[in-house]
Structure formats: C-alpha cells, structure tokens
Design a protein around this motif. Structure first.
Motif, PDB file in Angstrom:
ATOM      1  N   GLN A   1      21.163  28.634 -39.491  1.00  0.00           N
ATOM      2  CA  GLN A   1      21.334  29.258 -40.811  1.00  0.00           C
ATOM      3  C   GLN A   1      21.279  28.213 -41.924  1.00  0.00           C
ATOM      4  OE1 GLN A   1      24.922  30.936 -39.592  1.00  0.00           O
ATOM      5  NE2 GLN A   1      23.949  32.569 -38.424  1.00  0.00           N
ATOM      6  N   THR A   2      20.265  27.367 -41.841  1.00  0.00           N
ATOM      7  CA  THR A   2      20.101  26.333 -42.853  1.00  0.00           C
ATOM      8  C   THR A   2      18.683  26.343 -43.410  1.00  0.00           C
ATOM      9  OG1 THR A   2      19.531  24.704 -41.166  1.00  0.00           O
ATOM     10  CG2 THR A   2      21.838  24.822 -41.847  1.00  0.00           C
ATOM     11  N   LEU A   3      18.595  25.947 -44.648  1.00  0.00           N
ATOM     12  CA  LEU A   3      17.328  25.816 -45.353  1.00  0.00           C
ATOM     13  C   LEU A   3      17.243  24.389 -45.854  1.00  0.00           C
ATOM     14  CD1 LEU A   3      14.887  27.516 -46.548  1.00  0.00           C
ATOM     15  CD2 LEU A   3      16.216  27.540 -48.665  1.00  0.00           C
TER      16      LEU A   3
ATOM     17  N   LEU B   1      29.628  37.208 -44.323  1.00  0.00           N
ATOM     18  CA  LEU B   1      29.682  38.425 -43.556  1.00  0.00           C
ATOM     19  C   LEU B   1      28.358  38.769 -42.890  1.00  0.00           C
ATOM     20  CD1 LEU B   1      31.409  40.866 -42.724  1.00  0.00           C
ATOM     21  CD2 LEU B   1      30.577  42.026 -44.777  1.00  0.00           C
ATOM     22  N   PHE B   2      27.271  38.588 -43.642  1.00  0.00           N
ATOM     23  CA  PHE B   2      25.982  38.995 -43.118  1.00  0.00           C
ATOM     24  C   PHE B   2      25.158  37.830 -42.575  1.00  0.00           C
ATOM     25  CE2 PHE B   2      27.028  42.240 -46.302  1.00  0.00           C
ATOM     26  CZ  PHE B   2      27.061  43.341 -45.474  1.00  0.00           C
ATOM     27  N   VAL B   3      25.834  36.720 -42.290  1.00  0.00           N
ATOM     28  CA  VAL B   3      25.091  35.545 -41.890  1.00  0.00           C
ATOM     29  C   VAL B   3      24.361  35.768 -40.578  1.00  0.00           C
ATOM     30  CG1 VAL B   3      26.982  34.484 -40.617  1.00  0.00           C
ATOM     31  CG2 VAL B   3      25.240  33.062 -41.691  1.00  0.00           C
ATOM     32  N   GLY B   4      24.848  36.716 -39.764  1.00  0.00           N
ATOM     33  CA  GLY B   4      24.182  37.000 -38.506  1.00  0.00           C
ATOM     34  C   GLY B   4      22.788  37.550 -38.679  1.00  0.00           C
ATOM     35  N   TYR B   5      22.510  38.026 -39.897  1.00  0.00           N
ATOM     36  CA  TYR B   5      21.182  38.563 -40.185  1.00  0.00           C
ATOM     37  C   TYR B   5      20.362  37.607 -41.034  1.00  0.00           C
ATOM     38  CZ  TYR B   5      23.363  42.855 -38.545  1.00  0.00           C
ATOM     39  OH  TYR B   5      24.014  43.791 -37.796  1.00  0.00           O
ATOM     40  N   TYR B   6      20.709  36.338 -41.011  1.00  0.00           N
ATOM     41  CA  TYR B   6      20.053  35.323 -41.835  1.00  0.00           C
ATOM     42  C   TYR B   6      18.541  35.367 -41.684  1.00  0.00           C
ATOM     43  CZ  TYR B   6      18.954  30.611 -43.560  1.00  0.00           C
ATOM     44  OH  TYR B   6      18.422  29.552 -44.238  1.00  0.00           O
ATOM     45  N   TYR B   7      18.076  35.610 -40.466  1.00  0.00           N
ATOM     46  CA  TYR B   7      16.640  35.546 -40.224  1.00  0.00           C
ATOM     47  C   TYR B   7      15.881  36.632 -40.993  1.00  0.00           C
ATOM     48  CZ  TYR B   7      17.022  39.631 -37.153  1.00  0.00           C
ATOM     49  OH  TYR B   7      17.235  40.884 -36.665  1.00  0.00           O
ATOM     50  N   GLN B   8      16.584  37.640 -41.454  1.00  0.00           N
ATOM     51  CA  GLN B   8      15.939  38.721 -42.186  1.00  0.00           C
ATOM     52  C   GLN B   8      15.757  38.418 -43.675  1.00  0.00           C
ATOM     53  OE1 GLN B   8      18.161  42.312 -41.503  1.00  0.00           O
ATOM     54  NE2 GLN B   8      17.622  42.407 -39.333  1.00  0.00           N
ATOM     55  N   TYR B   9      16.375  37.335 -44.128  1.00  0.00           N
ATOM     56  CA  TYR B   9      16.345  37.025 -45.550  1.00  0.00           C
ATOM     57  C   TYR B   9      15.151  36.149 -45.894  1.00  0.00           C
ATOM     58  CZ  TYR B   9      21.009  38.867 -46.471  1.00  0.00           C
ATOM     59  OH  TYR B   9      22.089  39.688 -46.640  1.00  0.00           O
ATOM     60  N   ASP B  10      14.579  36.397 -47.077  1.00  0.00           N
ATOM     61  CA  ASP B  10      13.634  35.478 -47.664  1.00  0.00           C
ATOM     62  C   ASP B  10      14.443  34.388 -48.351  1.00  0.00           C
ATOM     63  OD1 ASP B  10      11.451  38.168 -48.802  1.00  0.00           O
ATOM     64  OD2 ASP B  10      11.594  37.162 -46.850  1.00  0.00           O
ATOM     65  N   MET B  11      14.094  33.131 -48.069  1.00  0.00           N
ATOM     66  CA  MET B  11      14.849  32.006 -48.605  1.00  0.00           C
ATOM     67  C   MET B  11      13.978  31.197 -49.561  1.00  0.00           C
ATOM     68  SD  MET B  11      17.730  32.422 -47.142  1.00  0.00           S
ATOM     69  CE  MET B  11      18.513  30.900 -47.705  1.00  0.00           C
ATOM     70  N   ALA B  12      14.630  30.602 -50.542  1.00  0.00           N
ATOM     71  CA  ALA B  12      13.854  29.845 -51.533  1.00  0.00           C
ATOM     72  C   ALA B  12      14.717  28.778 -52.192  1.00  0.00           C
ATOM     73  CB  ALA B  12      13.298  30.786 -52.601  1.00  0.00           C
TER      74      ALA B  12
ATOM     75  N   ALA C   1      18.902  33.357 -51.432  1.00  0.00           N
ATOM     76  CA  ALA C   1      18.644  34.210 -50.275  1.00  0.00           C
ATOM     77  C   ALA C   1      18.459  35.637 -50.774  1.00  0.00           C
ATOM     78  CB  ALA C   1      19.807  34.143 -49.292  1.00  0.00           C
ATOM     79  N   ARG C   2      17.376  36.250 -50.383  1.00  0.00           N
ATOM     80  CA  ARG C   2      17.088  37.613 -50.827  1.00  0.00           C
ATOM     81  C   ARG C   2      16.749  38.489 -49.634  1.00  0.00           C
ATOM     82  NH1 ARG C   2      12.813  40.922 -52.222  1.00  0.00           N
ATOM     83  NH2 ARG C   2      11.335  39.364 -51.442  1.00  0.00           N
ATOM     84  N   TYR C   3      17.495  39.594 -49.533  1.00  0.00           N
ATOM     85  CA  TYR C   3      17.205  40.551 -48.469  1.00  0.00           C
ATOM     86  C   TYR C   3      16.163  41.523 -48.990  1.00  0.00           C
ATOM     87  CZ  TYR C   3      17.822  44.203 -44.993  1.00  0.00           C
ATOM     88  OH  TYR C   3      17.606  45.127 -44.001  1.00  0.00           O
TER      89      TYR C   3
END
Length: 121
Positions: free
Chosen positions: A79-81, A27-38, A100-102
């Motif tokens: 939307q890939t890490l 649902l929120f994948v459009g905001y992927y760039y806002q997430y901290d990824m690890a 993924a952490r917002y």
C-alpha cells in the motif's frame, strides 16, 4: 477514511535525485489496489498540478515537464506509492501531495498533507 502520509522531501541541488514515498492506511486500505494513485505538486503562488499518476489498471501518465526524469510506481501489497525523481530542476520545487481516488461509485478522493521538495544551489 484512508490516510495518506508522504515522506522523502528534502533540499537538493539541481541535477540531484529524490525518492518520495506515500504510505496508505485506514478503513478501506484493504481495497488499495482499486484506487487510482497520483502525485501532484504545488509551487508557491501557483495552482496544484498533476505530476504523475498510476491507475488501478496500471496506466501511467506524466506531466510533460517531468517525463523522462520522474518515475511513479506502486506496491499494492505494501500500500505504498513512490515517486523517483532524477535530474531535478529548480522548477521542481514545491509541496508534493499524494492522492488516492476511487473511480467507482460512490467516488472517494483522499489527499495527504504533502512533503516539501526544494531544488536550489
């Protein structure tokens, strides 16, 4: 809800390389760039530990044990890490999880199911 799916785990010999990928959807994948990824990993009988992180602002951190061998990268448009792992050691064995952490409010935290990496002769 965001779904994270890891892939790329395998069995390799010491000194080998692997590339792990984490694909995000939901649902929120459009905001992927806002997430901290690890990427984190968990070896049998041990606690999960952070391996590498790439924040939404571009800051990158690595665990001391993987610095110089692993490289984390993200493609916000896809939307890939990705985790490029070189010169693998037996102690790199474990299940690798994408996270993924917002960082805003309300906070959100998502985990994938993991992918197995085994480093053995």
């Amino acid at each position: 809800q965001m779904q994270l799916v890891e892939s790329g785990g395998d069995t390799v010999q010491p000194g080998g390389s692997l590339t792990l990928s984490c694909a995000a959807a939901g649902l929120f994948v459009g905001y992927y760039y806002q997430y901290d990824m690890a990427w984190s990993r968990q070896a049998p009988g041990q606690q999960r530990e952070l391996v590498a992180a790439r924040t939404s602002s571009g800051t990158t951190t690595y665990a001391d044990s993987v610095t110089g061998r692993f490289t984390i990268s993200r493609d916000n448009s896809k939307q890939t890490l990705t985790l490029q792992m070189n010169r693998l050691l037996p102690e790199d064995t474990g299940v690798y999880y994408c996270n993924a952490r917002y960082p805003g409010f309300p906070s959100r935290n998502y985990w994938g199911r993991g992918t197995q990496v085994t480093v053995a002769s």
